[in-house]
Design a protein around this motif. Structure first.
Motif, PDB file in Angstrom:
ATOM      1  N   SER A   1      -3.608  -2.257   7.101  1.00  0.00           N
ATOM      2  CA  SER A   1      -3.052  -4.328   7.353  1.00  0.00           C
ATOM      3  C   SER A   1      -3.832  -5.063   8.548  1.00  0.00           C
ATOM      4  N   ASN A   2      -4.452  -3.920   9.762  1.00  0.00           N
ATOM      5  CA  ASN A   2      -5.523  -4.714  10.487  1.00  0.00           C
ATOM      6  C   ASN A   2      -7.010  -4.537  10.001  1.00  0.00           C
ATOM      7  N   ASP A   3      -7.008  -4.542   9.264  1.00  0.00           N
ATOM      8  CA  ASP A   3      -8.371  -4.688   8.631  1.00  0.00           C
ATOM      9  C   ASP A   3      -8.324  -5.651   8.153  1.00  0.00           C
ATOM     10  N   ASP A   4     -10.123  -6.190   7.973  1.00  0.00           N
ATOM     11  CA  ASP A   4     -10.735  -7.399   7.604  1.00  0.00           C
ATOM     12  C   ASP A   4     -10.455  -8.010   6.602  1.00  0.00           C
ATOM     13  N   LEU A   5      -9.868  -8.776   5.922  1.00  0.00           N
ATOM     14  CA  LEU A   5      -9.664  -9.032   4.442  1.00  0.00           C
ATOM     15  C   LEU A   5     -11.174  -9.104   3.907  1.00  0.00           C
ATOM     16  N   SER A   6     -11.907 -10.622   4.610  1.00  0.00           N
ATOM     17  CA  SER A   6     -13.113  -9.901   3.307  1.00  0.00           C
ATOM     18  C   SER A   6     -14.381  -8.672   3.678  1.00  0.00           C
ATOM     19  N   ASN A   7     -13.851  -7.560   3.894  1.00  0.00           N
ATOM     20  CA  ASN A   7     -13.968  -6.263   3.702  1.00  0.00           C
ATOM     21  C   ASN A   7     -13.793  -5.405   3.002  1.00  0.00           C
ATOM     22  N   CYS A   8     -11.986  -5.423   3.042  1.00  0.00           N
ATOM     23  CA  CYS A   8     -11.327  -4.284   2.817  1.00  0.00           C
ATOM     24  C   CYS A   8     -10.726  -4.813   1.307  1.00  0.00           C
ATOM     25  N   ASN A   9     -11.260  -4.461   0.299  1.00  0.00           N
ATOM     26  CA  ASN A   9     -10.379  -4.063  -1.298  1.00  0.00           C
ATOM     27  C   ASN A   9      -8.764  -3.825  -1.348  1.00  0.00           C
ATOM     28  N   VAL A  10      -8.464  -2.818  -0.520  1.00  0.00           N
ATOM     29  CA  VAL A  10      -7.231  -2.478  -0.180  1.00  0.00           C
ATOM     30  C   VAL A  10      -6.207  -3.613   0.453  1.00  0.00           C
ATOM     31  N   LYS A  11      -6.719  -4.439   1.224  1.00  0.00           N
ATOM     32  CA  LYS A  11      -5.284  -5.647   1.460  1.00  0.00           C
ATOM     33  C   LYS A  11      -6.419  -6.932   0.860  1.00  0.00           C
ATOM     34  N   GLN A  12      -7.086  -7.288   0.067  1.00  0.00           N
ATOM     35  CA  GLN A  12      -7.765  -8.104  -0.924  1.00  0.00           C
ATOM     36  C   GLN A  12      -6.218  -7.568  -2.346  1.00  0.00           C
ATOM     37  N   LEU A  13      -6.285  -6.284  -2.128  1.00  0.00           N
ATOM     38  CA  LEU A  13      -5.465  -6.132  -3.805  1.00  0.00           C
ATOM     39  C   LEU A  13      -3.448  -7.048  -2.853  1.00  0.00           C
ATOM     40  N   TYR A  14      -3.845  -6.429  -1.881  1.00  0.00           N
ATOM     41  CA  TYR A  14      -2.426  -7.046  -1.552  1.00  0.00           C
ATOM     42  C   TYR A  14      -2.026  -8.441  -1.620  1.00  0.00           C
ATOM     43  N   TYR A  15      -3.404  -9.132  -1.066  1.00  0.00           N
ATOM     44  CA  TYR A  15      -2.854 -10.607  -0.856  1.00  0.00           C
ATOM     45  C   TYR A  15      -2.798 -11.218  -1.920  1.00  0.00           C
ATOM     46  N   GLU A  16      -3.951 -10.505  -3.140  1.00  0.00           N
ATOM     47  CA  GLU A  16      -3.669 -11.702  -4.690  1.00  0.00           C
ATOM     48  C   GLU A  16      -2.668 -11.083  -5.182  1.00  0.00           C
ATOM     49  N   GLU A  17      -1.898  -9.643  -4.927  1.00  0.00           N
ATOM     50  CA  GLU A  17      -0.512  -9.322  -5.384  1.00  0.00           C
ATOM     51  C   GLU A  17       0.843 -10.515  -4.724  1.00  0.00           C
ATOM     52  N   VAL A  18       0.474 -10.430  -3.485  1.00  0.00           N
ATOM     53  CA  VAL A  18       2.171 -11.111  -3.137  1.00  0.00           C
ATOM     54  C   VAL A  18       1.727 -12.565  -2.960  1.00  0.00           C
ATOM     55  N   ALA A  19       0.210 -13.476  -3.442  1.00  0.00           N
ATOM     56  CA  ALA A  19       0.160 -14.167  -3.584  1.00  0.00           C
ATOM     57  C   ALA A  19       0.497 -15.217  -4.504  1.00  0.00           C
ATOM     58  N   GLU A  20       0.462 -14.140  -5.868  1.00  0.00           N
ATOM     59  CA  GLU A  20       1.207 -14.034  -7.096  1.00  0.00           C
ATOM     60  C   GLU A  20       2.256 -14.809  -7.463  1.00  0.00           C
ATOM     61  N   MET A  21       3.224 -13.255  -6.226  1.00  0.00           N
ATOM     62  CA  MET A  21       4.585 -13.228  -6.665  1.00  0.00           C
ATOM     63  C   MET A  21       5.114 -14.587  -5.588  1.00  0.00           C
ATOM     64  N   PHE A  22       4.409 -14.850  -4.339  1.00  0.00           N
ATOM     65  CA  PHE A  22       4.881 -16.203  -3.435  1.00  0.00           C
ATOM     66  C   PHE A  22       4.941 -17.275  -4.276  1.00  0.00           C
ATOM     67  N   PHE A  23       3.574 -17.408  -4.770  1.00  0.00           N
ATOM     68  CA  PHE A  23       3.409 -19.145  -5.566  1.00  0.00           C
ATOM     69  C   PHE A  23       3.387 -19.293  -7.041  1.00  0.00           C
ATOM     70  N   THR A  24       2.894 -18.427  -7.796  1.00  0.00           N
ATOM     71  CA  THR A  24       3.273 -18.585  -9.226  1.00  0.00           C
ATOM     72  C   THR A  24       4.977 -18.124  -9.649  1.00  0.00           C
ATOM     73  N   LYS A  25       5.083 -16.241  -9.555  1.00  0.00           N
ATOM     74  CA  LYS A  25       6.836 -16.125  -9.439  1.00  0.00           C
ATOM     75  C   LYS A  25       7.652 -16.914  -8.943  1.00  0.00           C
ATOM     76  N   GLY A  26       7.307 -17.178  -8.063  1.00  0.00           N
ATOM     77  CA  GLY A  26       7.703 -17.674  -6.669  1.00  0.00           C
ATOM     78  C   GLY A  26       9.947 -17.012  -6.184  1.00  0.00           C
ATOM     79  N   MET A  27       8.918 -16.190  -5.619  1.00  0.00           N
ATOM     80  CA  MET A  27       9.837 -15.222  -4.681  1.00  0.00           C
ATOM     81  C   MET A  27      10.039 -15.591  -3.512  1.00  0.00           C
ATOM     82  N   SER A  28      10.958 -15.528  -2.513  1.00  0.00           N
ATOM     83  CA  SER A  28      11.225 -15.613  -1.338  1.00  0.00           C
ATOM     84  C   SER A  28      10.113 -14.283  -0.899  1.00  0.00           C
TER      85      SER A  28
END
Length: 163
Positions: free
Chosen positions: A51-78
């Motif tokens: 969670s404290n890593d840089d988003l541009s360098n960390c693959n794990v953080k990028q995956l989490y961001y993509e998963e949460v973005a899909e849930m948040f923006f696409t699926k409309g989850m709160s």
């Protein structure tokens, strides 16, 4: 010759439409990572220690961001639904801060209780030390002449330093 030209034109047109479709798919995945509600949700996740890593360098953080973005923006989850999903999948370790319920309540209260206890103990210790201090008060005329001479010599020495 016309047939070859027509087949080539159709083939080019088909490739062009496939390229446009691919671009649309990529543009749909460009989520707004600056959204305040999205950021508040992502900041509450531990991300397996990334969670404290840089988003541009960390693959794990990028995956989490993509998963949460899909849930948040696409699926409309709160936010609460997303956090509950990760807590259900990975346990309480998935969150940066434990929820304030059950046994985890002690994790929130213990530091404050310890600080209060230490302050109370310090208060009584200082009060006890003050009570045990003996203060010698000399009445006027009670000071011996020898002590008076010592004080006068000290005062004279200090006065000479500044004259």
């Amino acid at each position: 010759m016309k047939r070859i030209l027509a087949i080539f034109s159709l083939f080019t047109l088909l490739l062009g439409t496939m390229q446009v479709y691919a671009e649309e798919q990529v543009s749909e995945k460009n989520y707004d990572y600056t959204n305040q509600k999205f950021m508040a949700t992502v900041e509450m996740l531990y991300m397996e220690g990334h969670s404290n890593d840089d988003l541009s360098n960390c693959n794990v953080k990028q995956l989490y961001y993509e998963e949460v973005a899909e849930m948040f923006f696409t699926k409309g989850m709160s936010k609460k639904e997303i956090l509950n999903y990760y807590e259900k999948e990975q346990g309480v370790q998935a969150l940066n801060a434990p929820p304030v319920k059950g046994f985890n309540l002690s994790l929130w209260l213990t530091p404050f209780l310890l600080i209060a206890l230490v302050l109370i103990i310090l208060y009584f210790l200082i009060k006890k030390w003050k009570a045990n201090q003996t203060v010698t008060v000399y009445e006027e005329g009670v000071i011996s002449s020898e002590l008076e001479d010592v004080y006068e010599s000290i005062i004279d020495e200090e006065r000479k330093k500044f004259i």
